[in-house]
Design an enzyme around this catalytic site. Sequence first.
Site, PDB file in Angstrom:
ATOM      1  N   ARG A  38      70.326 -58.234  94.201  1.00 31.25           N
ATOM      2  CA  ARG A  38      71.342 -57.544  93.528  1.00 31.25           C
ATOM      3  C   ARG A  38      71.217 -57.701  92.012  1.00 31.25           C
ATOM      4  NH1 ARG A  38      76.239 -59.202  96.637  1.00 31.25           N
ATOM      5  NH2 ARG A  38      76.100 -58.301  98.381  1.00 31.25           N
ATOM      6  N   ARG A  42      75.915 -53.849  89.607  1.00 32.44           N
ATOM      7  CA  ARG A  42      77.043 -53.856  88.738  1.00 32.44           C
ATOM      8  C   ARG A  42      77.368 -54.861  87.838  1.00 32.44           C
ATOM      9  NH1 ARG A  42      80.858 -53.574  94.119  1.00 32.44           N
ATOM     10  NH2 ARG A  42      79.038 -54.852  94.663  1.00 32.44           N
ATOM     11  N   ARG A  51      74.881 -44.853  86.101  1.00 31.47           N
ATOM     12  CA  ARG A  51      75.670 -44.777  87.528  1.00 31.47           C
ATOM     13  C   ARG A  51      76.999 -43.619  87.458  1.00 31.47           C
ATOM     14  NH1 ARG A  51      76.137 -47.024  92.131  1.00 31.47           N
ATOM     15  NH2 ARG A  51      77.637 -45.319  92.464  1.00 31.47           N
ATOM     16  N   ASP A  87      69.673 -48.720  99.284  1.00 32.14           N
ATOM     17  CA  ASP A  87      70.928 -49.417 100.219  1.00 32.14           C
ATOM     18  C   ASP A  87      70.323 -49.394 101.628  1.00 32.14           C
ATOM     19  OD1 ASP A  87      74.148 -50.059 100.110  1.00 32.14           O
ATOM     20  OD2 ASP A  87      73.323 -49.208 102.102  1.00 32.14           O
ATOM     21  N   TYR A 162      76.884 -51.966 111.581  1.00 30.24           N
ATOM     22  CA  TYR A 162      77.514 -51.048 110.929  1.00 30.24           C
ATOM     23  C   TYR A 162      77.647 -49.785 111.827  1.00 30.24           C
ATOM     24  CZ  TYR A 162      77.337 -53.286 106.144  1.00 30.24           C
ATOM     25  OH  TYR A 162      77.600 -53.779 105.066  1.00 30.24           O
TER      26      TYR A 162
END
Length: 355
Positions: A38, A42, A51, A87, A162
Amino acid sequence: MSANESPAGRQPTATYDSPFMKACRREPVPHTPVWFMRQAGRSLPEYRKVREGIPMLESCMRPELVTEITLQPVRRHGVDAAIYFSDIVVPLKAIGLDLDIKPGVGPVVEQPVRTRADLARLRDLTPEDVSYVTEAIGLLTRELGSTPLIGFAGAPFTLASYLVEGGPSRTYENAKAMMYGDPELWADLLDRLADITAAFLKVQIEAGASAVQLFDSWVGALAPADYRRSVMPASAKVFEAVAGYGVPRIHFGVGTGELLGLMGEAGADVVGVDWRVPLDEAARRVGPGKALQGNLDPTVLFASTEAVETKTREVLDAAAGLEGHVFNLGHGVMPSTDPDALTRLVEYVHTHTAR
């Protein structure tokens, strides 16, 4: 074989002798290479800016945007490898599954996979389904030059979790109920996901990725016997499918201290270790013939620079006897991490380990 060609003959030539690739191959390095899970994301203000107003899955399908986001931490931190911005659910979206990434929640699947009939929705992934990945990696490898690009995918167990749960879960009760209660359906589901995952990794390698990482983020929820019986065959199938390319294959999961040996056995060249197990102990569990990646606790970065350096030295000291070591965090960079702390950490590792 020319001096710039890897043994597989089809790998990016400029990156072959980079510190990251050498460490993955357990060869001597000029310094311990560093990258962060990561690292593109962010924690970077420049990421948040580009973004702005663009949904996550859409941002993964815009090659120029993917290129810019992937390059941001390389420019800022001087890391030894880039990781492709994407992702783990991108290949599932690409084959037509109705899912979205909801802010603050994560991937949400409109119709969970619960029955044998649901397997029919998991069709094969073709390169045409993810042409934007091929385009983005082409742009990236031209920009990166001698800096390796790591491709990645979600492992079959985490993708299955998921799909069966319909979204993130803390307990995985539906996924585990299928695994225990209908082992044939579970095995078939993971086998289909292994094929899709392998196809997705092949696209990335053929476009120019120098290495790949399989993220089995949630597999730490399993006991070793269940992993060996119900998960390892599918993960091994993915690693075997890309073995012929000769690229380093990294395997990472969270809370996997009890599974480290099995995760190496599944076929990885490099085993990622979270922060719970010291690297010297992890090496004992994994056994010889594998490099290790990790494993500073991501929350250490919120402490003082002195504390970060102390904990970093502990990681490097534990890694001193390893055949190969890639420095990383024990999980992804947390969104509120100070980017300057990451830059300082890269510089510290490079300086402290210079040979």
